[in-house]
Motif scaffolding. Structure first.
Motif, PDB file in Angstrom:
ATOM      1  N   LYS A   1      -2.155  -0.882 -15.699  1.00  0.00           N
ATOM      2  CA  LYS A   1      -2.381  -0.179 -14.422  1.00  0.00           C
ATOM      3  C   LYS A   1      -2.823  -1.194 -13.382  1.00  0.00           C
ATOM      4  N   TYR A   2      -2.238  -1.103 -12.207  1.00  0.00           N
ATOM      5  CA  TYR A   2      -2.489  -2.140 -11.209  1.00  0.00           C
ATOM      6  C   TYR A   2      -2.900  -1.494  -9.880  1.00  0.00           C
ATOM      7  N   LYS A   3      -3.909  -2.084  -9.230  1.00  0.00           N
ATOM      8  CA  LYS A   3      -4.406  -1.570  -7.952  1.00  0.00           C
ATOM      9  C   LYS A   3      -4.558  -2.739  -6.982  1.00  0.00           C
ATOM     10  N   GLU A   4      -4.124  -2.514  -5.737  1.00  0.00           N
ATOM     11  CA  GLU A   4      -4.231  -3.575  -4.736  1.00  0.00           C
ATOM     12  C   GLU A   4      -4.493  -2.957  -3.359  1.00  0.00           C
ATOM     13  N   ASN A   5      -5.381  -3.592  -2.616  1.00  0.00           N
ATOM     14  CA  ASN A   5      -5.689  -3.161  -1.245  1.00  0.00           C
ATOM     15  C   ASN A   5      -4.884  -3.994  -0.266  1.00  0.00           C
ATOM     16  N   VAL A   6      -4.292  -3.276   0.711  1.00  0.00           N
ATOM     17  CA  VAL A   6      -3.472  -3.946   1.725  1.00  0.00           C
ATOM     18  C   VAL A   6      -3.869  -3.423   3.095  1.00  0.00           C
ATOM     19  N   LYS A   7      -4.104  -4.316   4.035  1.00  0.00           N
ATOM     20  CA  LYS A   7      -4.443  -3.929   5.405  1.00  0.00           C
ATOM     21  C   LYS A   7      -3.147  -3.922   6.217  1.00  0.00           C
ATOM     22  N   LEU A   8      -2.763  -2.729   6.678  1.00  0.00           N
ATOM     23  CA  LEU A   8      -1.547  -2.577   7.473  1.00  0.00           C
ATOM     24  C   LEU A   8      -1.911  -2.610   8.943  1.00  0.00           C
ATOM     25  N   LEU A   9      -1.226  -3.439   9.698  1.00  0.00           N
ATOM     26  CA  LEU A   9      -1.576  -3.686  11.090  1.00  0.00           C
ATOM     27  C   LEU A   9      -0.425  -3.342  12.021  1.00  0.00           C
ATOM     28  N   TYR A  10      -0.781  -3.279  13.297  1.00  0.00           N
ATOM     29  CA  TYR A  10       0.214  -3.167  14.355  1.00  0.00           C
ATOM     30  C   TYR A  10      -0.055  -4.335  15.301  1.00  0.00           C
ATOM     31  N   THR A  11       0.838  -5.294  15.317  1.00  0.00           N
ATOM     32  CA  THR A  11       0.655  -6.483  16.156  1.00  0.00           C
ATOM     33  C   THR A  11       1.893  -6.713  17.004  1.00  0.00           C
ATOM     34  N   ASP A  12       1.750  -7.616  17.941  1.00  0.00           N
ATOM     35  CA  ASP A  12       2.902  -7.954  18.785  1.00  0.00           C
ATOM     36  C   ASP A  12       4.032  -8.554  17.963  1.00  0.00           C
ATOM     37  N   LYS A  13       3.666  -9.192  16.833  1.00  0.00           N
ATOM     38  CA  LYS A  13       4.698  -9.834  16.023  1.00  0.00           C
ATOM     39  C   LYS A  13       5.459  -8.833  15.173  1.00  0.00           C
ATOM     40  N   ASN A  14       4.727  -7.930  14.486  1.00  0.00           N
ATOM     41  CA  ASN A  14       5.458  -7.035  13.584  1.00  0.00           C
ATOM     42  C   ASN A  14       5.882  -5.730  14.247  1.00  0.00           C
ATOM     43  N   ARG A  15       5.240  -5.376  15.377  1.00  0.00           N
ATOM     44  CA  ARG A  15       5.534  -4.137  16.104  1.00  0.00           C
ATOM     45  C   ARG A  15       5.599  -2.946  15.167  1.00  0.00           C
ATOM     46  N   GLY A  16       4.723  -2.961  14.193  1.00  0.00           N
ATOM     47  CA  GLY A  16       4.581  -1.785  13.347  1.00  0.00           C
ATOM     48  C   GLY A  16       5.381  -1.791  12.077  1.00  0.00           C
ATOM     49  N   GLU A  17       6.072  -2.880  11.762  1.00  0.00           N
ATOM     50  CA  GLU A  17       6.856  -2.948  10.528  1.00  0.00           C
ATOM     51  C   GLU A  17       6.154  -3.891   9.554  1.00  0.00           C
ATOM     52  N   ASN A  18       5.551  -3.330   8.522  1.00  0.00           N
ATOM     53  CA  ASN A  18       4.781  -4.101   7.547  1.00  0.00           C
ATOM     54  C   ASN A  18       5.559  -4.216   6.241  1.00  0.00           C
ATOM     55  N   GLU A  19       5.419  -5.379   5.603  1.00  0.00           N
ATOM     56  CA  GLU A  19       6.066  -5.609   4.315  1.00  0.00           C
ATOM     57  C   GLU A  19       5.074  -6.252   3.362  1.00  0.00           C
ATOM     58  N   HIS A  20       5.270  -5.968   2.063  1.00  0.00           N
ATOM     59  CA  HIS A  20       4.387  -6.582   1.062  1.00  0.00           C
ATOM     60  C   HIS A  20       5.041  -6.475  -0.306  1.00  0.00           C
ATOM     61  N   THR A  21       4.846  -7.513  -1.113  1.00  0.00           N
ATOM     62  CA  THR A  21       5.366  -7.534  -2.476  1.00  0.00           C
ATOM     63  C   THR A  21       4.212  -7.426  -3.459  1.00  0.00           C
ATOM     64  N   PHE A  22       4.353  -6.529  -4.433  1.00  0.00           N
ATOM     65  CA  PHE A  22       3.325  -6.304  -5.445  1.00  0.00           C
ATOM     66  C   PHE A  22       3.821  -6.869  -6.780  1.00  0.00           C
ATOM     67  N   ILE A  23       3.033  -7.720  -7.402  1.00  0.00           N
ATOM     68  CA  ILE A  23       3.393  -8.349  -8.677  1.00  0.00           C
ATOM     69  C   ILE A  23       2.624  -7.639  -9.789  1.00  0.00           C
ATOM     70  N   LEU A  24       3.391  -6.955 -10.674  1.00  0.00           N
ATOM     71  CA  LEU A  24       2.782  -6.255 -11.795  1.00  0.00           C
ATOM     72  C   LEU A  24       2.905  -7.081 -13.062  1.00  0.00           C
ATOM     73  N   ASN A  25       2.108  -6.739 -14.073  1.00  0.00           N
ATOM     74  CA  ASN A  25       2.093  -7.481 -15.333  1.00  0.00           C
ATOM     75  C   ASN A  25       2.555  -6.577 -16.461  1.00  0.00           C
ATOM     76  N   ARG A  26       3.628  -6.988 -17.111  1.00  0.00           N
ATOM     77  CA  ARG A  26       4.095  -6.227 -18.272  1.00  0.00           C
ATOM     78  C   ARG A  26       3.344  -6.699 -19.491  1.00  0.00           C
ATOM     79  N   GLY A  27       2.682  -5.758 -20.190  1.00  0.00           N
ATOM     80  CA  GLY A  27       1.926  -6.123 -21.379  1.00  0.00           C
ATOM     81  C   GLY A  27       2.835  -6.299 -22.580  1.00  0.00           C
TER      82      GLY A  27
END
Length: 842
Positions: free
Chosen positions: A815-841
């Motif tokens: 089970k995996y948990k991650e905190n991500v801060k989503l922002l609105y900036t002049d650069k992203n103009r509201g489009e956020n991206e993120h990759t989550f790396i999980l671990n297979r046991g």
């Protein structure tokens, strides 16, 4: 079986011997008796709205008419909001709590039956009060009622739904903005000018005028007020008021009063009503633009419109121990109700609560300070202790003395078997200095006059009796040694009260004692839109006075009031008053006729007309041929923007600033983008923010909490995430920041440290992603596509927690948990991206 045959033969023998046996029926092994006559008492299955509520609902059939139980009906549907008193049943039905009354004393014998401590009312009457339709199935012994009101169960469901709605509202962050207290800020100016013409036989025709200016604005972080008489060229009082202190309950005023500019201070708690001798004046703060009705016995006796953020009611019916309902119609369509109990609370406080009443004035004539200070503390919810200090100038032998006294109070209020009571004891004692005191000194004078005063009071209500007894023990220098006052009220019926007042005074000198008493009756009865009030009093000397008042409110927004009073000397006064105010407040008129036969001006007519809340016309005519007319202007201007109407002197402005809250901290940070075209609504006023994100709402009454409704025209922006409340505390401007939340999107990718493409695809097919924000006001479960990609649209910038959970059986995935801060900036103009790396046991 043999036993049954013997019983059957015995019953058959009796039936043959004593009459026709057609009343007996036999069915298999059961024998029962069927009465061909009418059964008087019946038991039904009660269905309300098609649902079974009782299997044993009683009814009575008499002379071919059905009578249904009232109390058993209430019990079956779970209704408890009723009261039976002196044969009068009062109940409130439905969600709106509509009050209804069945007075069994006014009903005929054919309309109800009283049996077994229950009231059975006729089918017609039952239908009138409780049902749209009543259907009786005699074969099934069922009564099916289609109710004419919302059942308690339905009301509770609606209330629960409303509570859930309110809980959602409570979950919203509340942004609360108040007037900014400033060292100085230009405020409001009232201009009042009046020109009058009077014509009489004795004085002839004359012209006159009056005019004054009134100013209110910020000064020294308070509200400065003064006025100037244009005719006499004189300034009035100068005051600085610090209102809304200590949770809005207290007010501090500093001032220079009168022509000699006497310095003074007052600090007191708002009570809601004033006591001017025996006359009570109700004064309440209400929202901007409200129309307010004051109801007594469920009939409006006064109609007022908000002025200066408050309404003031003065009426003959406002008396001690009476309860009134104030119904407030706000401009945004809401209806608010406040109960007002006219009863001295004797300064009782809740547990841990303080009450203050402080008055200090530097008097010019005596050249001394007049100070009166009282402090009250609630030791428990029932017990209050009070301490007071007075220093009052008093003239003696041509010079002024400063009489200093302290007083201690104990106030206890509780109830005994449901009967409320209040006990109060006060000790007052002079404390002028004793050092070097001569016989004629202040100390000796005060010692004799104020050493020592006692005051005891008991106020209670025992069932229908209200009792108030008070006794004063005074010092030697008072004329009165002992004063006793007794007030008794007995509510014979809801519409009839018997009154008795007794006074006894014992003097220090040879006059001994004297007493007086007065007794009478108060009659008040309302029907539909008509209220009749009649009072009669007779005192010890035999003087009798009468007072009859009629109120009619059957016409919309119009109150017709007739007041009459006379005594045994035929001293009669009668007055007819018609008042009206339209909802738009463009037209306000008042018409009155007064008749007093013993005066020279026996008949008086007056008429006033106010247009658009600033131009006023009036006329007056008396029977002695005195005539007058006037025209006046009454207008409040904002000195920073004179073209807007401020409604009243204490009005304030709201400056709205809409900004793009990209970091979601609900605060305006330097450099954040302004948002134009945001609609902001307050009552019937709606403004739109300009290109700088700014808009103004003018003429908002102070000392009332208002909620701003906001909406943004851009679909990618959202402005109603927060509850925004504003409160003016004088003429200072309120700056309200409206955070506009940009709606952002999020693209997520799921990857693994140690999984083949084949395993990865199989794991993802059973993978659930739970997304929540930091306040748990947003929660959503998402399932990625076969490539491990997932999307979230139309969310606001915030801290989000992504929890990944594998729900399959073929693999072991942590089970995996991650905190991500989503922002609105002049650069992203509201489009956020993120990759989550999980671990297979393994």
């Amino acid at each position: 079986m043999k036993k049954f045959v013997l019983i059957f033969l015995f019953l058959s023998l009796i039936s043959n011997a004593y009459g026709d046996n057609s009343g007996f029926k036999y069915s298999g092994d059961v024998v029962y008796f069927e009465d061909e006559g009418e059964e008087r008492e019946r038991i039904y299955t009660l269905k309300v709205g098609g649902e079974v509520y009782s299997l044993s609902y009683p009814a009575v059939v008499e002379n071919g008419k059905n009578y249904f139980s009232v109390f058993e009906f209430f019990k079956a549907i779970g209704f408890t909001n009723y009261e039976i008193k002196r044969g009068k049943l009062t109940f409130s039905l439905g969600q709106d709590g509509e009050k209804k009354v069945i007075d069994f004393g006014d009903l005929t014998e054919k309309e109800y039956i009283y049996e077994n401590r229950d009231y059975y009312i006729s089918e017609e009457l039952f239908k009138e009060y409780f049902a749209q339709t009543i259907r009786i199935d005699e074969n099934k012994y069922e009564v099916n009622i289609n109710p004419s009101f919302l059942l308690p169960k339905v009301v509770n469901l609606l209330l629960n739904a409303k509570e859930k709605e309110l809980d959602l509202e409570k979950g919203k962050p509340i942004l609360y903005y108040k007037s900014e207290r400033k060292l100085f800020d230009l405020g409001n100016l009232r201009v009042n000018l009046e020109k009058s013409i009077e014509d009489s036989k004795s004085e002839g025709k004359s012209h006159d005028w009056d005019g004054y200016l009134e100013y209110s604005g910020s000064l020294l972080y308070g509200t400065f007020n003064t006025d100037y008489d244009l005719k006499e060229h004189e300034f009035g009082d100068f005051t600085i008021t610090y209102s809304d202190l200590l949770d809005g309950q207290y007010e501090l005023e500093l001032g220079a009063y009168g022509e000699h500019r006497e310095k003074g201070l007052t600090f007191q708690k708002d009570r809601g009503y004033l006591n001017d001798g025996k006359e009570y004046i109700i004064e309440e703060k209400v929202p901007l633009g409200s129309r307010v009705e004051l109801l007594y016995n469920n009939i409006p006796i006064e109609i007022q419109y908000e002025e200066g953020g408050k309404v003031v009611f003065v009426n003959n019916l406002i008396k001690e121990n009476r309860e009134f309902l104030m119904r407030i119609f706000t401009q945004d369509g809401k209806i608010l109700e406040r109960k007002i109990k006219i009863n001295d609370d004797y300064n009782q406080q809740n547990k841990g609560e303080f009450g203050y009443d402080i008055y200090i004035r530097d008097e010019h004539d005596s050249n001394r300070v007049n100070s009166q200070m009282d402090i009250y503390y609630g030791y428990t919810d029932h017990l209050t202790f009070g301490f007071g200090y007075d220093q009052i100038p008093e003239e003696k032998d041509g010079k002024y003395l400063s009489v200093k006294t302290v007083n201690l109070q104990t106030i206890y209020g509780n109830s005994f078997y449901g009967n409320p009571y209040t006990l109060k004891y006060e000790l007052k004692k002079g404390i002028n200095s004793i050092n070097g005191a001569s016989e004629n000194s202040e100390r000796k004078y005060v010692d004799k006059k104020y050493n020592t005063q006692h005051n005891f009071m008991v106020d209670t209500t025992i069932k229908d009796f209200s009792i108030n007894y008070e006794i004063y023990e005074n010092g030697k220098y008072y004329d009165e040694k002992r004063e006793q006052n007794l007030d008794l009220d007995y509510d014979v019926f809801d519409w009839l009260t018997l009154t008795y007042e007794y006074e006894n005074t014992k003097y220090h000198d040879s006059r001994g004692s004297e007493s007086d008493y007065k007794y009478g009756a108060e009659f008040g009865y309302s029907i539909n839109s008509l209220l009749l009030s009649y009072e009669i009093d007779k005192n010890k000397a035999g003087d009798i006075t009468h007072e009859v008042d009629l109120y009619y409110t059957g016409l919309k927004h119009v109150l017709v009031k007739v007041e009459n009073s006379w005594d045994e000397n035929e001293d009669y006064t009668g007055e007819l008053r018609i008042t009206n105010k339209t909802w738009s407040e463009f037209l306000d008129y008042s018409f009155g006729v007064k008749y007093t036969p013993k005066e020279d001006t026996r008949v008086v007519l007056d008429f006033t007309l106010k247009l658009d809340n600033w131009l006023e016309l009036g006329a007056y005519w008396a029977k002695d041929d005195t005539k007058s007319a006037y025209i006046g202007i009454d207008r409040v201007f904002n000195l920073k923007k004179p073209t807007v109407n401020m409604n009243n002197l204490d009005s304030t402005n709201i400056k709205v600033m809409a900004f793009l809250d990209g970091n979601n901290n609900n605060k305006y940070d330097k450099g954040e983008e302004a948002v134009p075209n945001v609609d902001v609504k307050l009552g019937d006023k709606t403004i739109v923010t300009d290109e700088n994100g700014i808009g103004y709402i003018y003429g908002v009454t102070s000392f009332i909490d208002y909620e701003l409704e906001t909406s943004c025209k851009r679909p990618t922006f959202k402005s109603d995430i927060n509850l925004i409340k504003v409160r003016g505390t004088g003429s200072s401007e309120v700056v309200a920041y409206v955070p506009v939340k940009p709606m952002i999107s999020f693209t997520g990718f799921v990857d693994f440290k140690n999984a083949t493409e084949f395993d990865k695809e199989n794991i993802i097919s059973d993978l659930a992603i739970n997304v929540t924000n930091k306040d748990n006001t947003f929660t959503q479960t998402i399932y990625p596509d076969s490539t491990g990609m997932f999307y979230i649209f139309d969310i606001i910038p915030d801290d989000y927690t992504f929890t990944f959970e594998y729900r399959g059986d073929d693999y072991v995935v942590d089970k995996y948990k991650e905190n991500v801060k989503l922002l609105y900036t002049d650069k992203n103009r509201g489009e956020n991206e993120h990759t989550f790396i999980l671990n297979r046991g393994e």
